[in-house]
Design a protein around this motif. Sequence first.
Motif, short mmCIF file in Angstrom:
data_model
loop_
_atom_site.label_atom_id
_atom_site.label_comp_id
_atom_site.label_asym_id
_atom_site.label_seq_id
_atom_site.Cartn_x
_atom_site.Cartn_y
_atom_site.Cartn_z
N ILE A 194 -48.57 -15.00 89.16
CA ILE A 194 -49.60 -13.96 89.16
C ILE A 194 -49.10 -12.80 90.00
O ILE A 194 -48.79 -12.97 91.18
CB ILE A 194 -50.92 -14.50 89.75
CG1 ILE A 194 -51.40 -15.70 88.92
CG2 ILE A 194 -51.98 -13.39 89.80
CD1 ILE A 194 -52.52 -16.45 89.56
N LEU A 248 -43.06 -12.68 89.88
CA LEU A 248 -42.42 -13.38 90.99
C LEU A 248 -42.68 -12.66 92.32
O LEU A 248 -42.20 -13.08 93.35
CB LEU A 248 -40.91 -13.48 90.74
CG LEU A 248 -40.50 -14.39 89.58
CD1 LEU A 248 -39.03 -14.20 89.22
CD2 LEU A 248 -40.76 -15.85 89.91
N ARG A 249 -43.41 -11.56 92.25
CA ARG A 249 -43.74 -10.72 93.41
C ARG A 249 -42.48 -10.15 94.09
O ARG A 249 -42.49 -9.88 95.29
CB ARG A 249 -44.65 -11.47 94.40
CG ARG A 249 -45.95 -11.90 93.72
CD ARG A 249 -47.06 -12.25 94.68
NE ARG A 249 -48.32 -12.46 93.93
CZ ARG A 249 -49.53 -12.40 94.43
NH1 ARG A 249 -49.71 -12.15 95.71
NH2 ARG A 249 -50.60 -12.59 93.68
N ARG A 258 -43.67 -5.03 93.57
CA ARG A 258 -45.11 -4.93 93.83
C ARG A 258 -45.59 -3.48 93.71
O ARG A 258 -46.11 -2.91 94.67
CB ARG A 258 -45.45 -5.42 95.24
CG ARG A 258 -45.28 -6.90 95.47
CD ARG A 258 -45.42 -7.18 96.98
NE ARG A 258 -45.42 -8.61 97.25
CZ ARG A 258 -46.51 -9.29 97.63
NH1 ARG A 258 -47.66 -8.69 97.83
NH2 ARG A 258 -46.42 -10.58 97.86
#
Lengths: 782, 286
Positions: free
Chosen positions: B2, B43-44, B47
């Motif tokens: 997410i 995968l952050r 951002r």
Amino acid sequence: MAFTSMMGARVTRREDPRLITGRSTYVDDVKLVGTTYAAFVRSPFAHAKITRIDVSAAKASPGVLAAFTADDMRNVGDVPTAPQIEGLKVPKHPPLARGRVAYAGEPVVAVIAETPAAARDAADLVEVEYEELPAVVDLERAVAGAPYVHDEFGTNIAFTMEINGGDTESAFKNAAVTVSERLLNQRLAPVSIEPRGMVAHWEPGPQHLTLWSSTQIPHLLRTQMAVALGIPEHRVRSIAPEVGGGFGSKLDVYAEEIVAAFASRALDRPVKYVETRSESFMATVHGRDQIDLVEIAADRDGRISGLKVKILANLGAYHQLLTPAIPTLTALMVPGAYDIKNVAVTLHGLFTTEVPTDAYRGAGRPEATYLIERAIDLLAAKLGMDPAEVRRRNLIKKEQFPYASAVGLTYDTGDYHAAFEKALQLAGYDALRKEQEHGRSEGRLLGIGLSSYVEVCGMGPSSALPAPGWGSATVRMEPTGRVTVMTGASPHGQGEETTFAQMVSDRLGVPIDDVVVLHGDSAIVQYGIGTFGSRSTAVDGAALYRALDTVREKAMKIAAHQMEANVGDLEFKNGKIAVKGNPEKAMSIGEVAFAAFRGLNLPPDVEPGLEATRRFEPPNFVYPFGTHVCVVEIERATGAVKVLKYVAVDDCGNIINPMIVEGQIHGGIAQGLSQALYEEIVYDENGQLTNGSLLQYAVPHAGQLPMYELDRTVTPTDVNPMGIKGVGEAGTIGATPAVVNAVVDALAPFGIVNMDMPCKPERVWRVMSGHDGETNEKAAKS
Amino acid sequence: MIPASFDYLTADSVEQAIGLLKQHGDEAKLLAGGHSLLPMMKLRLARPNVLIDLRNVAGMRGIKTTARGLEIGALTTHAAVAQSTEVSAYAPLLAEAAAAVGDVQVRHCGTLGGSAAHADAAADEPAALLALEAQFEIAGASGVRTVAARDFFVDMFTTALGPNDVLTAVILPRAFPASAYAKLPHPASHYPVVGAACALAVSGGSIEGARIAITGVGSVPFRATHVEGLLAGIPVHDRKKMESLCAEAARGVEARSDAYAGAEYRVAMADVMAARAVLAAAERAR
């Protein structure tokens, strides 16, 4: 075996249309009102002390209901492990790390929130301070001493097992030739298409927990959850809905399942957690991971007199459900399909700061088969003999069965030479060798690899296992003549909804569409042990066979009474129970079922209803076997390996559905071949997983796999009434050494006798370029 | 998987996209096919606070012949490039490179412009564009400019695109019917471990000029100028000669290394892939 038309029929899998069109329910499809979502904060370090955890910012984050640490779960039990091995060291394994972490990815904090995104965002706000400790990733250093994964044990050796059969020392002393090699069996990730998932639903009214889990063992999971959480077992229901593959990795009880159930009870809300693919790589069990030192003693004719094996097995940081038991299967199968009288095995199960290993398709047997099959080829190279001839001279002979192996197992039945010769013939072995010789003269690098395996499966009896070794089945005739089967197996791709329905159709004479096979719900199905170890058909199928016998016997009694005949004068034929010689006087099984339901005119000693639950515990394991032949060509410029031909002749005893058997063998070979050529989990020296994604970890596409040519021999077992062995893992077990033997054979012109897996292009290229690799010269010294 | 939360905006025109970039500064990222950016966000590893979706921008999709050459809109998918008869005739190298990207789903979502702007060190199409001496049309706050391929790829994940720039099209100024792409794919990602793109100018049966670009070895695709020089004047039927000249294709380049393939191997494979691409390109000239 009194089977008729449905047995051996290529019935298409009845479960497939709903699975391949997505019209089915997996864990993530379970949607309950009020569901909350878990996200886990995982250790970034392989080994560390936890000095501080601050969840305050996470708790204050929007939508967050709770953030749990080990302190909140003091009254909850450890992640369970089953094996009873003498002297086994069992570290504490709390579901959330308490005070220290021992692998990168270990769950430390669980955040529960109203949405998955809120949970994930809040997890990023949790502050954990660590004091790093040294990683333990090298097995040969781990066995030698400090640093330790678990300081309290003062060793990294979780257990040592020694097996001595015959007189190995004398065999080696008197041997004309010996060969030895250090073989690596690399760590693999199971990578099921559906990652782990669970929904825990605590209902405060009835004080009842329902757990939907992507599991292979719903009933065992229920028992273990009840124990860990202190909830009476009868107030726990476990459901395995559709499960998108497991390969052994879901034959387990995971920390996250315990945490989800704990959180649901703490919050009175359903809690869902579905791991991401990244989490799956770092926190679902891995498979394999051994260093095997193998030595063979033989005479000049290639007859093997002795075998010594030292196994260093990487257990990882903790014991999952069966972790330490897996390498013991390696130890028990090291002689493989060969008549070797003198065998000595030393097995060290070792802790490392890596995610635990556990069952993965084959579970211990692929490692055994790999080491003996590679050793046979090393011996052949040393003697300058054809590896086929070395196998031919050492395979156990048909007349030696039941065969007592030097390590204490009794192989049930077999005709290893038959499968072996059939495979060579099908592959055109002699012509292949000629083609290879001719090819070499033109600079082509062709290799031919053989693997003659035997494996142990059909897990039972109970006395030989850390879990119950029996299977169960219920057959219920419904009033309308339809049949409901409840199996204790928990199929998740293996096709028992089809094969078991074929058995019912055959034994009761009903159309296959009149049979439904239910499984995977502890509230519906009698206790079952689940699906793993190629056991479902051989064990739960045998229980079903018995239940069908019981139903038939009762049906005969009722029919005899209703038709005013003696049971002995009746025959059960084509779905009818008829008076012999008077086919007019007959009842269908459906008519008998209705009579049994209605309860009128039943024999005085017969209860209403037509239903039976039976269990079956086999007296021994079953031992499927076969020979695989692989032909490869290596590209000189790049080192790329291309599989030109793959032939497999397998023997799993009698067969219910050849199409399903072939499908299992196809999938099995794909995974075995993939270990040989593509897959490896790589931890760096700091215990960091370096390739934990599908961008890096190579699960092959269809285009990276060859076509398979399959055939079989049929040697029934006497261990169960159907003569059926298992086939779920055979392909994986047979394939890996066949492929590596082919690669090494192709590289023979370079003086190569061994090569580590996976045989990826760079590794093969380096060997050809003289950069590294082991040569005959080195082998000759040993 | 997410991503961190972000605002999602759409632009209907290049001007609007530039305006939104100016407004949101470093916080914003342009979204084309999303097949590199979205995985990094999930995968952050990336951002961005704002995503500006370009999918509704008119005129940034499609392939056309103009006075400047063959122009390919930046939002044209890999699949469209791979299947284009114009591209296949004009520069088969690019069609081959586009066909070698990912898998079917990826090729139908991912875009040529996105791949170029992302500038992964091991991407297929950037090497093709470098060998074809493509021009990159960039719209920015101060107007439209074009940048040559050799100046466009600066470093890993770094291009000549400024913070308020939109890559609108790729222009191939010259046809190279004698061009080809060769790659050694990674078994998992199917990205090139090493890829080589070759475009040959041929005159009278001999190589007039060779353009060879290598991907996967360095931090950015590079031209094998040393090999290019050696190939000039070689007859296209002399396969042995051409192959032998493709040595040290990665001369002077600091090679990458990872768990799958080491630097030494990548350097060696640069020669092998370069030779394959050259031979395949030469075959098209005969």
